[in-house]
Design a protein around this motif. Structure first.
Motif, PDB file in Angstrom:
ATOM      1  N   ALA A 147       0.837  -1.190   0.000  1.00 33.61           N
ATOM      2  CA  ALA A 147       0.000   0.000   0.000  1.00 33.61           C
ATOM      3  C   ALA A 147       0.880   1.251   0.000  1.00 33.61           C
ATOM      4  O   ALA A 147       2.096   1.157   0.155  1.00 33.61           O
ATOM      5  CB  ALA A 147      -0.921  -0.001   1.227  1.00 33.61           C
ATOM      6  N   GLY A 148       0.238   2.424  -0.154  1.00 31.46           N
ATOM      7  CA  GLY A 148       0.983   3.680  -0.182  1.00 31.46           C
ATOM      8  C   GLY A 148       0.334   4.765   0.658  1.00 31.46           C
ATOM      9  O   GLY A 148      -0.012   5.825   0.128  1.00 31.46           O
ATOM     10  N   PRO A 149       0.142   4.540   1.988  1.00 26.93           N
ATOM     11  CA  PRO A 149      -0.429   5.611   2.813  1.00 26.93           C
ATOM     12  C   PRO A 149       0.436   6.861   2.770  1.00 26.93           C
ATOM     13  O   PRO A 149       1.662   6.775   2.699  1.00 26.93           O
ATOM     14  CB  PRO A 149      -0.462   4.997   4.218  1.00 26.93           C
ATOM     15  CG  PRO A 149       0.553   3.897   4.188  1.00 26.93           C
ATOM     16  CD  PRO A 149       0.530   3.374   2.793  1.00 26.93           C
ATOM     17  N   LYS A 287      20.432  13.686   5.793  1.00 28.41           N
ATOM     18  CA  LYS A 287      20.127  12.785   6.900  1.00 28.41           C
ATOM     19  C   LYS A 287      19.948  13.575   8.190  1.00 28.41           C
ATOM     20  O   LYS A 287      20.745  14.463   8.508  1.00 28.41           O
ATOM     21  CB  LYS A 287      21.245  11.766   7.083  1.00 28.41           C
ATOM     22  CG  LYS A 287      20.986  10.775   8.214  1.00 28.41           C
ATOM     23  CD  LYS A 287      22.097   9.737   8.311  1.00 28.41           C
ATOM     24  CE  LYS A 287      21.802   8.747   9.439  1.00 28.41           C
ATOM     25  NZ  LYS A 287      22.859   7.700   9.564  1.00 28.41           N
ATOM     26  N   GLY A 288      18.870  13.266   8.906  1.00 27.72           N
ATOM     27  CA  GLY A 288      18.584  13.958  10.154  1.00 27.72           C
ATOM     28  C   GLY A 288      17.843  15.265   9.986  1.00 27.72           C
ATOM     29  O   GLY A 288      17.501  15.917  10.983  1.00 27.72           O
ATOM     30  N   LYS A 289      17.576  15.666   8.727  1.00 27.48           N
ATOM     31  CA  LYS A 289      16.909  16.945   8.476  1.00 27.48           C
ATOM     32  C   LYS A 289      15.456  16.784   8.018  1.00 27.48           C
ATOM     33  O   LYS A 289      14.809  17.769   7.645  1.00 27.48           O
ATOM     34  CB  LYS A 289      17.688  17.750   7.429  1.00 27.48           C
ATOM     35  CG  LYS A 289      19.091  18.139   7.876  1.00 27.48           C
ATOM     36  CD  LYS A 289      19.817  18.926   6.786  1.00 27.48           C
ATOM     37  CE  LYS A 289      21.223  19.320   7.237  1.00 27.48           C
ATOM     38  NZ  LYS A 289      21.944  20.082   6.188  1.00 27.48           N
ATOM     39  N   TRP A 290      14.983  15.544   8.003  1.00 27.20           N
ATOM     40  CA  TRP A 290      13.604  15.280   7.585  1.00 27.20           C
ATOM     41  C   TRP A 290      12.817  14.659   8.736  1.00 27.20           C
ATOM     42  O   TRP A 290      13.367  13.941   9.560  1.00 27.20           O
ATOM     43  CB  TRP A 290      13.563  14.293   6.417  1.00 27.20           C
ATOM     44  CG  TRP A 290      14.026  14.807   5.101  1.00 27.20           C
ATOM     45  CD1 TRP A 290      15.289  14.732   4.585  1.00 27.20           C
ATOM     46  CD2 TRP A 290      13.233  15.475   4.111  1.00 27.20           C
ATOM     47  NE1 TRP A 290      15.332  15.296   3.328  1.00 27.20           N
ATOM     48  CE2 TRP A 290      14.084  15.767   3.012  1.00 27.20           C
ATOM     49  CE3 TRP A 290      11.895  15.854   4.038  1.00 27.20           C
ATOM     50  CZ2 TRP A 290      13.629  16.407   1.863  1.00 27.20           C
ATOM     51  CZ3 TRP A 290      11.445  16.493   2.901  1.00 27.20           C
ATOM     52  CH2 TRP A 290      12.309  16.773   1.823  1.00 27.20           C
ATOM     53  N   SER A 291      11.526  14.913   8.745  1.00 27.32           N
ATOM     54  CA  SER A 291      10.620  14.200   9.629  1.00 27.32           C
ATOM     55  C   SER A 291       9.267  14.106   8.928  1.00 27.32           C
ATOM     56  O   SER A 291       9.141  14.513   7.768  1.00 27.32           O
ATOM     57  CB  SER A 291      10.494  14.899  10.984  1.00 27.32           C
ATOM     58  OG  SER A 291       9.819  14.059  11.907  1.00 27.32           O
ATOM     59  N   VAL A 292       8.268  13.581   9.621  1.00 27.81           N
ATOM     60  CA  VAL A 292       6.962  13.348   9.011  1.00 27.81           C
ATOM     61  C   VAL A 292       5.852  13.722   9.998  1.00 27.81           C
ATOM     62  O   VAL A 292       5.949  13.433  11.191  1.00 27.81           O
ATOM     63  CB  VAL A 292       6.794  11.863   8.609  1.00 27.81           C
ATOM     64  CG1 VAL A 292       5.408  11.611   8.041  1.00 27.81           C
ATOM     65  CG2 VAL A 292       7.846  11.460   7.590  1.00 27.81           C
ATOM     66  N   VAL A 293       4.807  14.377   9.474  1.00 29.19           N
ATOM     67  CA  VAL A 293       3.587  14.640  10.246  1.00 29.19           C
ATOM     68  C   VAL A 293       2.389  14.336   9.350  1.00 29.19           C
ATOM     69  O   VAL A 293       2.533  14.104   8.150  1.00 29.19           O
ATOM     70  CB  VAL A 293       3.502  16.105  10.733  1.00 29.19           C
ATOM     71  CG1 VAL A 293       4.571  16.393  11.774  1.00 29.19           C
ATOM     72  CG2 VAL A 293       3.600  17.075   9.561  1.00 29.19           C
ATOM     73  N   ASP A 294       1.208  14.363   9.957  1.00 32.94           N
ATOM     74  CA  ASP A 294      -0.003  14.179   9.170  1.00 32.94           C
ATOM     75  C   ASP A 294      -0.153  15.296   8.142  1.00 32.94           C
ATOM     76  O   ASP A 294       0.301  16.425   8.360  1.00 32.94           O
ATOM     77  CB  ASP A 294      -1.235  14.186  10.075  1.00 32.94           C
ATOM     78  CG  ASP A 294      -1.389  12.893  10.861  1.00 32.94           C
ATOM     79  OD1 ASP A 294      -0.938  11.848  10.365  1.00 32.94           O
ATOM     80  OD2 ASP A 294      -1.954  12.954  11.970  1.00 32.94           O
ATOM     81  N   ILE A 377       1.523   3.950   9.475  1.00 29.30           N
ATOM     82  CA  ILE A 377       0.727   2.822   9.961  1.00 29.30           C
ATOM     83  C   ILE A 377      -0.671   3.300  10.348  1.00 29.30           C
ATOM     84  O   ILE A 377      -1.687   2.700   9.978  1.00 29.30           O
ATOM     85  CB  ILE A 377       1.420   2.126  11.148  1.00 29.30           C
ATOM     86  CG1 ILE A 377       2.662   1.370  10.661  1.00 29.30           C
ATOM     87  CG2 ILE A 377       0.463   1.161  11.844  1.00 29.30           C
ATOM     88  CD1 ILE A 377       3.522   0.807  11.783  1.00 29.30           C
ATOM     89  N   GLU A 378      -0.734   4.402  11.093  1.00 29.31           N
ATOM     90  CA  GLU A 378      -2.029   4.913  11.525  1.00 29.31           C
ATOM     91  C   GLU A 378      -2.828   5.471  10.347  1.00 29.31           C
ATOM     92  O   GLU A 378      -4.039   5.260  10.242  1.00 29.31           O
ATOM     93  CB  GLU A 378      -1.835   5.982  12.601  1.00 29.31           C
ATOM     94  CG  GLU A 378      -1.298   5.433  13.910  1.00 29.31           C
ATOM     95  CD  GLU A 378      -2.135   4.285  14.438  1.00 29.31           C
ATOM     96  OE1 GLU A 378      -3.383   4.429  14.507  1.00 29.31           O
ATOM     97  OE2 GLU A 378      -1.557   3.227  14.776  1.00 29.31           O
ATOM     98  N   ASN A 379      -2.161   6.181   9.442  1.00 25.90           N
ATOM     99  CA  ASN A 379      -2.871   6.760   8.305  1.00 25.90           C
ATOM    100  C   ASN A 379      -3.406   5.693   7.363  1.00 25.90           C
ATOM    101  O   ASN A 379      -4.452   5.869   6.732  1.00 25.90           O
ATOM    102  CB  ASN A 379      -1.958   7.721   7.544  1.00 25.90           C
ATOM    103  CG  ASN A 379      -1.792   9.046   8.278  1.00 25.90           C
ATOM    104  OD1 ASN A 379      -2.452   9.290   9.270  1.00 25.90           O
ATOM    105  ND2 ASN A 379      -0.908   9.889   7.790  1.00 25.90           N
TER     106      ASN A 379
END
Length: 431
Positions: A147-149, A287-294, A377-379
């Motif tokens: 899948a591709g959430p 590296k270390g400069k990315w993160s993820v939010v909704d 996972i949640e999305n």
């Protein structure tokens, strides 16, 4: 999945060449018994094939009387061969990998082409959106696979420099305002202002994302187009508002999309989980400069989004249906194999029990201390059950043309969508 599959592993992985000859075992609707063994033939592409081969090796340890023959070919070659084979009943493999967006078209055109897998697919164990994808005409046409959430990848350094809190981006209006701050504050390594996000104004991606948050597709459950529905018009207006705000960086095609990572020219990218591989491959220095939010949410929206993924069908005329089902169920529900497929090939499983494996709990240090997988996972569990149509892919060309008119020519949204509705009704409306 053509882009997602080949880009997540190394960012430059291309589909390997197809052998000019097909194995003779593939003829006449399945392989059957050969030399005292049951032989199954499998069609799949690059990394999907590699993962199935790994599953095959493990399966054969306890099933030495089963021989698996794997044929590698590109997606276009699979579809060309599949259409001919389903029409004639000859020259078709037992097990075939197929992109999720193509499945319903084949299932509609060839209603008796694939085995019903209702007896081996436990619906509650899979992401709801994937069950919706494989279920058509009261039959589970395929085994759901990857899948591709989606979520919002963002540059923590750019956000910090501009004083923007990523958690505060609750709406797309919030994103626009944050984008203006970032562009006024941050520079790329080459000295250009940083744009908020990349966008192709000739493609449906962003409009589709907005529409998905409202839980709607381009067609209703009866197969009629609904592109001039209130939700569709709202989604197009919101997408156009973001584009016209000036915070977007135009791109054209996949290569230019990747370059936004290479050039560090955008502060965020709304994309599926498979973008992890592209970011790591194309931006190793980040590296270390990315993160993820909704993702920010459209007004009235309540759903997550999905982009990409594949499924696996079994030829209804296979000579070994029970063994084909047994292998497929093993390959798709062994959690260690599913975790390995994700870690090695970027195949994000839709089989929910897989998320208990360690790889999903430890995250990826490239994205800092936050577990990047938790959001996906949640999305993945919150993607809407959107009606599918065998005409979706054909309609996409017309929808893309409408997006171009609105984004590039600033044509009126409601008139353009009403004209699009009339065009699609002329082609696809049920009588």
């Amino acid at each position: 999945m053509k882009k997602t599959m080949k880009k997540i592993v190394s960012g430059g992985l291309s589909l390997l060449a197809l052998s000019s000859l097909f194995l003779s075992a593939c003829g006449n609707g399945g392989s059957g018994k050969q030399g005292g063994k049951t032989t199954l033939t499998v069609w799949a592409w690059d990394v999907a094939l590699k993962q199935l081969e790994e599953a095959g090796k493990v399966y054969q340890e306890s099933h030495p009387d089963v021989e698996l023959k794997f044929e590698e070919m590109g997606t276009d070659q699979i579809y060309k061969k599949l259409s001919t084979s389903l029409a004639t009943g000859n020259g078709i493999a037992d097990i075939i990998c197929i992109e999720g967006e193509y499945l319903v078209g084949y299932a509609d055109k060839f209603p008796e082409g694939f085995l019903d897998l209702s007896d081996i697919v436990e619906e509650k164990d899979f992401l709801p959106s994937k069950i919706s994808e494989v279920k058509y005409n009261d039959k589970i046409q395929a085994f759901p696979w990857d899948a591709g959430p989606e979520a919002l990848f963002y540059r923590t350094d750019y956000f910090e420099e501009a004083g923007v809190d990523a958690a505060s981006l609750k709406t797309w209006e919030d994103l626009i305002e944050a984008g203006k701050k970032i562009e006024a504050t941050c520079k790329t390594p080459s000295g250009d202002p940083v744009k908020m996000l990349p966008m192709d104004p000739r493609k449906t991606n962003f409009y589709t994302l907005m529409r998905s948050q409202l839980g709607k597709g381009a067609f209703d459950e009866n197969g009629n187009p609904i592109v001039n529905s209130a939700e569709s018009i709202q989604a197009m207006k919101e997408a156009a508002k973001v584009y016209e705000s000036g915070v977007c960086l135009n791109y054209n095609g996949w290569d230019e999309y990747e370059q936004t990572v290479v050039n560090q020219s955008v502060a965020c990218i709304p994309e599926a989980v498979w973008m992890i591989g592209t970011i790591k491959d194309k931006g190793p220095d980040t590296k270390g400069k990315w993160s993820v939010v909704d993702l920010p949410m459209i007004s009235g929206g309540q759903y997550s989004c999905n982009n990409g993924g594949s499924d696996i069908v079994i030829n209804a005329k296979t000579k070994s249906p029970d063994i084909a089902k047994d292998f497929l169920k093993f390959a798709m529900t062994d959690t260690k194999l599913q975790a390995s497929g994700f870690e090695n090939f970027g195949l994000y499983p839709s089989y929910i029990p897989s998320y208990e494996e360690e790889v999903f709990s430890k995250g990826d240090p490239f994205f800092g201390s936050t577990n990047v997988y938790t959001v996906f996972i949640e999305n993945g569990k919150k993607v809407a059950d959107i009606a599918t149509s065998p005409n979706s892919l054909e309609a996409n060309d017309s929808i893309s043309a409408a997006v171009s008119k609105i984004f590039l020519n600033k044509e009126d949204v409601e008139k353009t969508m009403n004209d699009l509705q009339a065009e699609l009704e002329g082609k696809f409306a049920k009588k």
